[in-house]
Design a protein around this motif. Structure first.
Motif, PDB file in Angstrom:
ATOM      1  N   GLU A   1      -1.232   0.440   4.749  1.00 54.04           N
ATOM      2  CA  GLU A   1      -1.783  -0.119   5.712  1.00 54.04           C
ATOM      3  C   GLU A   1      -2.971  -0.944   5.190  1.00 54.04           C
ATOM      4  O   GLU A   1      -3.013  -2.190   5.552  1.00 54.04           O
ATOM      5  CB  GLU A   1      -2.579   0.937   6.865  1.00 54.04           C
ATOM      6  CG  GLU A   1      -1.431   1.725   7.611  1.00 54.04           C
ATOM      7  CD  GLU A   1      -1.992   2.694   8.227  1.00 54.04           C
ATOM      8  OE1 GLU A   1      -1.250   3.499   8.626  1.00 54.04           O
ATOM      9  OE2 GLU A   1      -3.188   2.880   8.358  1.00 54.04           O
ATOM     10  N   GLU A   2      -3.704  -0.327   4.281  1.00 48.92           N
ATOM     11  CA  GLU A   2      -4.906  -0.919   3.620  1.00 48.92           C
ATOM     12  C   GLU A   2      -4.527  -2.144   3.105  1.00 48.92           C
ATOM     13  O   GLU A   2      -5.311  -3.371   2.842  1.00 48.92           O
ATOM     14  CB  GLU A   2      -5.566  -0.343   2.590  1.00 48.92           C
ATOM     15  CG  GLU A   2      -7.031  -0.559   2.498  1.00 48.92           C
ATOM     16  CD  GLU A   2      -7.661   0.819   1.695  1.00 48.92           C
ATOM     17  OE1 GLU A   2      -8.466   1.451   2.424  1.00 48.92           O
ATOM     18  OE2 GLU A   2      -7.612   0.622   0.475  1.00 48.92           O
ATOM     19  N   LYS A   3      -3.503  -2.213   2.264  1.00 46.09           N
ATOM     20  CA  LYS A   3      -2.807  -3.367   1.515  1.00 46.09           C
ATOM     21  C   LYS A   3      -1.799  -4.119   2.451  1.00 46.09           C
ATOM     22  O   LYS A   3      -1.278  -5.246   1.768  1.00 46.09           O
ATOM     23  CB  LYS A   3      -1.996  -2.934   0.160  1.00 46.09           C
ATOM     24  CG  LYS A   3      -3.080  -2.223  -0.694  1.00 46.09           C
ATOM     25  CD  LYS A   3      -2.308  -1.439  -1.858  1.00 46.09           C
ATOM     26  CE  LYS A   3      -3.037  -0.976  -2.935  1.00 46.09           C
ATOM     27  NZ  LYS A   3      -4.021  -1.858  -3.771  1.00 46.09           N
ATOM     28  N   LYS A   4      -1.952  -3.962   3.561  1.00 50.73           N
ATOM     29  CA  LYS A   4      -1.019  -4.896   4.611  1.00 50.73           C
ATOM     30  C   LYS A   4       0.372  -4.889   4.222  1.00 50.73           C
ATOM     31  O   LYS A   4       1.145  -5.757   4.323  1.00 50.73           O
ATOM     32  CB  LYS A   4      -1.585  -6.204   4.633  1.00 50.73           C
ATOM     33  CG  LYS A   4      -2.896  -6.363   5.385  1.00 50.73           C
ATOM     34  CD  LYS A   4      -3.037  -5.756   6.704  1.00 50.73           C
ATOM     35  CE  LYS A   4      -4.430  -6.213   7.162  1.00 50.73           C
ATOM     36  NZ  LYS A   4      -4.590  -5.586   8.573  1.00 50.73           N
ATOM     37  N   MET A   5       1.035  -3.680   3.515  1.00 49.56           N
ATOM     38  CA  MET A   5       2.369  -3.474   3.065  1.00 49.56           C
ATOM     39  C   MET A   5       3.461  -2.884   4.134  1.00 49.56           C
ATOM     40  O   MET A   5       4.414  -2.694   3.979  1.00 49.56           O
ATOM     41  CB  MET A   5       2.354  -2.928   1.734  1.00 49.56           C
ATOM     42  CG  MET A   5       1.759  -3.748   0.526  1.00 49.56           C
ATOM     43  SD  MET A   5       1.480  -2.650  -0.940  1.00 49.56           S
ATOM     44  CE  MET A   5       3.339  -2.432  -1.426  1.00 49.56           C
ATOM     45  N   GLY A   6       2.494  -2.214   5.122  1.00 48.78           N
ATOM     46  CA  GLY A   6       2.999  -1.521   6.281  1.00 48.78           C
ATOM     47  C   GLY A   6       2.334  -1.328   7.370  1.00 48.78           C
ATOM     48  O   GLY A   6       1.103  -1.243   7.282  1.00 48.78           O
ATOM     49  N   TYR A   7       3.243  -0.978   8.592  1.00 45.04           N
ATOM     50  CA  TYR A   7       2.661  -0.874   9.908  1.00 45.04           C
ATOM     51  C   TYR A   7       3.069   0.338  10.414  1.00 45.04           C
ATOM     52  O   TYR A   7       4.068   0.683  10.466  1.00 45.04           O
ATOM     53  CB  TYR A   7       3.011  -2.109  10.897  1.00 45.04           C
ATOM     54  CG  TYR A   7       2.429  -1.929  12.099  1.00 45.04           C
ATOM     55  CD1 TYR A   7       1.183  -2.531  12.274  1.00 45.04           C
ATOM     56  CD2 TYR A   7       2.960  -1.293  13.333  1.00 45.04           C
ATOM     57  CE1 TYR A   7       0.528  -2.646  13.595  1.00 45.04           C
ATOM     58  CE2 TYR A   7       2.590  -1.443  14.616  1.00 45.04           C
ATOM     59  CZ  TYR A   7       1.245  -2.042  14.639  1.00 45.04           C
ATOM     60  OH  TYR A   7       0.853  -1.994  15.913  1.00 45.04           O
ATOM     61  N   SER A   8       1.934   1.146  10.904  1.00 49.89           N
ATOM     62  CA  SER A   8       2.021   2.727  11.399  1.00 49.89           C
ATOM     63  C   SER A   8       2.275   2.408  12.810  1.00 49.89           C
ATOM     64  O   SER A   8       1.545   1.603  13.601  1.00 49.89           O
ATOM     65  CB  SER A   8       1.025   3.524  11.069  1.00 49.89           C
ATOM     66  OG  SER A   8       0.978   3.711   9.865  1.00 49.89           O
TER      67      SER A   8
ATOM     68  N   ARG B   1       5.919  -8.745   5.867  1.00 47.50           N
ATOM     69  CA  ARG B   1       7.401  -8.927   5.423  1.00 47.50           C
ATOM     70  C   ARG B   1       6.878  -9.853   3.961  1.00 47.50           C
ATOM     71  O   ARG B   1       7.408  -9.764   2.996  1.00 47.50           O
ATOM     72  CB  ARG B   1       8.004  -9.919   6.340  1.00 47.50           C
ATOM     73  CG  ARG B   1       8.387  -9.262   7.425  1.00 47.50           C
ATOM     74  CD  ARG B   1       9.469  -9.945   8.326  1.00 47.50           C
ATOM     75  NE  ARG B   1       8.937 -11.142   8.892  1.00 47.50           N
ATOM     76  CZ  ARG B   1       8.303 -11.364  10.092  1.00 47.50           C
ATOM     77  NH1 ARG B   1       8.401 -10.137  10.862  1.00 47.50           N
ATOM     78  NH2 ARG B   1       7.973 -12.285  10.666  1.00 47.50           N
ATOM     79  N   HIS B   2       5.752 -10.724   4.140  1.00 55.31           N
ATOM     80  CA  HIS B   2       5.587 -11.363   2.794  1.00 55.31           C
ATOM     81  C   HIS B   2       4.813 -10.334   1.899  1.00 55.31           C
ATOM     82  O   HIS B   2       5.032 -10.584   0.611  1.00 55.31           O
ATOM     83  CB  HIS B   2       4.514 -12.417   3.112  1.00 55.31           C
ATOM     84  CG  HIS B   2       5.111 -13.474   3.985  1.00 55.31           C
ATOM     85  ND1 HIS B   2       6.358 -13.826   3.798  1.00 55.31           N
ATOM     86  CD2 HIS B   2       4.530 -14.378   4.900  1.00 55.31           C
ATOM     87  CE1 HIS B   2       6.611 -14.834   4.608  1.00 55.31           C
ATOM     88  NE2 HIS B   2       5.418 -15.205   5.376  1.00 55.31           N
ATOM     89  N   LYS B   3       3.994  -9.546   2.144  1.00 54.54           N
ATOM     90  CA  LYS B   3       3.223  -8.664   1.469  1.00 54.54           C
ATOM     91  C   LYS B   3       4.103  -7.759   0.395  1.00 54.54           C
ATOM     92  O   LYS B   3       4.012  -7.529  -0.732  1.00 54.54           O
ATOM     93  CB  LYS B   3       2.246  -7.667   2.150  1.00 54.54           C
ATOM     94  CG  LYS B   3       0.808  -8.449   2.323  1.00 54.54           C
ATOM     95  CD  LYS B   3       0.205  -8.422   0.912  1.00 54.54           C
ATOM     96  CE  LYS B   3      -1.383  -8.957   1.022  1.00 54.54           C
ATOM     97  NZ  LYS B   3      -1.828  -9.139  -0.386  1.00 54.54           N
ATOM     98  N   VAL B   4       5.148  -7.276   1.195  1.00 54.50           N
ATOM     99  CA  VAL B   4       6.055  -6.422   0.464  1.00 54.50           C
ATOM    100  C   VAL B   4       6.818  -7.111  -0.679  1.00 54.50           C
ATOM    101  O   VAL B   4       7.185  -6.914  -1.862  1.00 54.50           O
ATOM    102  CB  VAL B   4       7.146  -5.654   1.292  1.00 54.50           C
ATOM    103  CG1 VAL B   4       6.558  -4.389   1.993  1.00 54.50           C
ATOM    104  CG2 VAL B   4       7.886  -6.453   2.145  1.00 54.50           C
ATOM    105  N   LYS B   5       7.240  -8.478  -0.442  1.00 54.16           N
ATOM    106  CA  LYS B   5       7.675  -9.413  -1.574  1.00 54.16           C
ATOM    107  C   LYS B   5       6.776  -9.591  -2.595  1.00 54.16           C
ATOM    108  O   LYS B   5       7.445  -9.304  -3.562  1.00 54.16           O
ATOM    109  CB  LYS B   5       8.361 -10.552  -0.653  1.00 54.16           C
ATOM    110  CG  LYS B   5       9.408 -10.544   0.234  1.00 54.16           C
ATOM    111  CD  LYS B   5       9.689 -11.694   1.003  1.00 54.16           C
ATOM    112  CE  LYS B   5      10.880 -11.391   1.992  1.00 54.16           C
ATOM    113  NZ  LYS B   5      11.279 -12.790   2.689  1.00 54.16           N
ATOM    114  N   GLU B   6       5.581 -10.052  -2.353  1.00 49.86           N
ATOM    115  CA  GLU B   6       4.649 -10.205  -3.056  1.00 49.86           C
ATOM    116  C   GLU B   6       4.265  -8.964  -4.032  1.00 49.86           C
ATOM    117  O   GLU B   6       3.889  -9.276  -5.308  1.00 49.86           O
ATOM    118  CB  GLU B   6       3.280 -10.392  -2.457  1.00 49.86           C
ATOM    119  CG  GLU B   6       2.116 -10.863  -3.227  1.00 49.86           C
ATOM    120  CD  GLU B   6       0.724 -10.965  -2.465  1.00 49.86           C
ATOM    121  OE1 GLU B   6      -0.165 -10.684  -3.103  1.00 49.86           O
ATOM    122  OE2 GLU B   6       0.863 -11.587  -1.356  1.00 49.86           O
TER     123      GLU B   6
END
Length: 478
Positions: free
Chosen positions: A397-404, A436-441
């Motif tokens: 969440e902190e890194k904007k890589m997932g949403y709870s 979606r963009h963060k996990v790609k990054e």
């Protein structure tokens, strides 16, 4: 040169597949570098682990002593027993001390890498001159949040306060000297608070961890300095000993290799059936749903997830064990036929995640599943259930890589509307672009083989340069 000789390394994981599988992956990688690897485990678990090429690893079978309280004689892993009986599995596991001692005496490994549960390994090995490493499958943030060995062992200190109630774990502790949101939510810590206290095994989980860290020569952690540098720096300060990242341990192999040499005909047919369904859906439209092997969802949770998937109107592939599929809402599978699948047996998660129709993973936040998802740049919708999964979720969440999925803070309950809205947010809505963009990054930190290989080489170089001397090896053979 002696420094360049190959090592004999023993590994001893805790009896949970979320521990045994990463240990096995690490063992395989070290064996492929030419090192002699001994993998200590119980007979039934060895038979259930993924098959490896012949003679790559020496599996050392340690029969598990039977103890009163275990529900069955063949209960050798946490998946085999109810949550409240795991304490008896730990008690049986502690009964392996004599077997481990005999192995170390007869085999003389250079190093033994051990998990949180066998806190007694390092003192035994050290008496024989064998070097020891505490190898954590838990992430650096999870260990950093739990604190130094003294806190884990419940020892009072002028520097660190002992946490005595669940609420103490819902805020970052004072020893974390940088801004972070990493902490348990109340319902997360409440579910596992018993691990902070002694159980019928005689030793609490946190005390095992603290003793194991305190007595080892070096701490090895699944993770990357590139991803969490401040947490590794904190751990070195807290432990006052070397703390080494060994990489994220992404599963080896090409995701397009759909026919492994050891793959059975049944596995091949299973995948072809799944692939046929996935092939019918457009690229980047399917949600893969799976919550690991350890947590057991309650009837209400199964119902809210099912209705939420139905409301989301998204195509989905849900892997759900047969016993839990039995409590699905009446008529659910008929209503979602064509748009969704409930798969009730084993499923090849890597192959599913690799399929181009899959865009997101609705997951429990177990780190192995996170690593696999990020390897294929899959967006993450999070529903942490037990153990360290809440801490993993905070990092993502902190890194904007997932949403709870939003939940009640006290009991962890959630609604079908919250499930549907969370899925649509991350999968299709503009507001979810950031995830979606963060996990790609960030996927390069998890999928880059060269990067992971460098972490492994650095770790092995450390083991070589700090191995027991030849003289002491000869001495301990006498």
């Amino acid at each position: 040169m002696a420094e360049n000789r190959k090592l004999h390394i023993a590994l001893f994981p805790w009896l949970a597949f979320g521990h045994m599988i990463p240990y096995l992956e690490f063992a395989k990688l070290m064996a492929q570098k030419g090192h002699r690897i001994s993998f200590l485990c119980t007979p039934r678990n060895i038979n259930r682990l993924p098959k490896l090429p012949p003679n790559l690893i020496n599996f050392v079978s340690l029969p598990l002593p039977h103890v009163e309280g275990l529900p069955a004689e063949d209960a050798e892993a946490t998946v085999d027993v109810p949550y409240d009986k795991i304490q008896y599995l730990k008690k049986a596991y502690d009964g392996l001390q004599e077997s481990v001692t005999l192995f170390l005496q007869s085999s003389n490994p250079d190093w033994i890498l051990y998990d949180f549960a066998p806190y007694w390994v390092a003192p035994i090995a050290s008496r024989m001159g064998i070097k020891t490493s505490f190898f954590s499958v838990y992430t650096a943030p999870a260990l950093g949040f739990m604190g130094p060995p003294s806190v884990l062992k419940g020892e009072s200190s002028v520097n660190y306060e002992i946490r005595t109630k669940p609420e103490d774990y819902t805020v970052p502790p004072k020893w974390i000297d940088f801004p972070t949101t990493v902490a348990f939510r109340y319902f997360e810590i409440k579910r596992i608070f018993d691990s902070m206290s002694p159980n019928d095994s005689g030793v609490s989980d946190v005390c095992r961890t603290g003793a194991g860290i305190e007595s080892c020569d070096v701490v090895a952690i699944r993770g990357c300095i590139d991803f969490e540098p401040e947490w590794f720096r904190l751990l070195r300060d807290l432990y006052n000993k070397p703390v080494l990242p060994i990489g994220q341990l992404p599963p080896a192999g090409d995701q397009n290799d759909h026919n492994r040499d050891d793959e059975t005909e049944t596995e091949t047919m299973t995948w072809l059936t799944m692939k046929s369904w996935l092939d019918k859906h457009e690229k980047g439209t399917v949600v893969y749903v799976a919550f690991g092997t350890e947590a057991k969802l309650g009837r209400e949770e199964v119902t809210e997830i099912a209705v939420g998937l139905e409301k989301s109107q998204l195509p989905f592939f849900w892997v759900l064990r047969l016993t839990q599929a039995a409590i699905l809402p009446e008529g659910f599978e008929e209503r979602i036929e064509g748009r969704g699948v409930v798969w009730k047996t084993w499923a090849p998660q890597l192959k599913i995640l690799a399929h181009e129709s899959v865009r997101g993973h609705f997951t429990h936040s177990g780190w192995s599943s996170v690593v696999e998802s990020l390897r294929f740049k899959r967006a993450l919708i999070l529903l942490p259930l037990i153990a360290d999964q809440g801490i993993n979720a905070r990092i993502l969440e902190e890194k904007k890589m997932g949403y709870s999925v939003p939940r009640d803070e006290r009991d962890g309950s959630f609604t079908s509307n919250a499930v549907a809205e969370s899925l649509r947010l991350v999968m299709v809505e503009d507001e979810g672009n950031i995830y979606r963009h963060k996990v790609k990054e960030m996927s390069g930190l998890f999928a880059d083989r060269d990067r992971q290989d460098r972490y492994l080489d650095n770790f092995l170089d450390y083991l070589k340069s700090h191995k027991t001397s030849e003289l002491s090896t000869e001495q301990r053979r006498k």
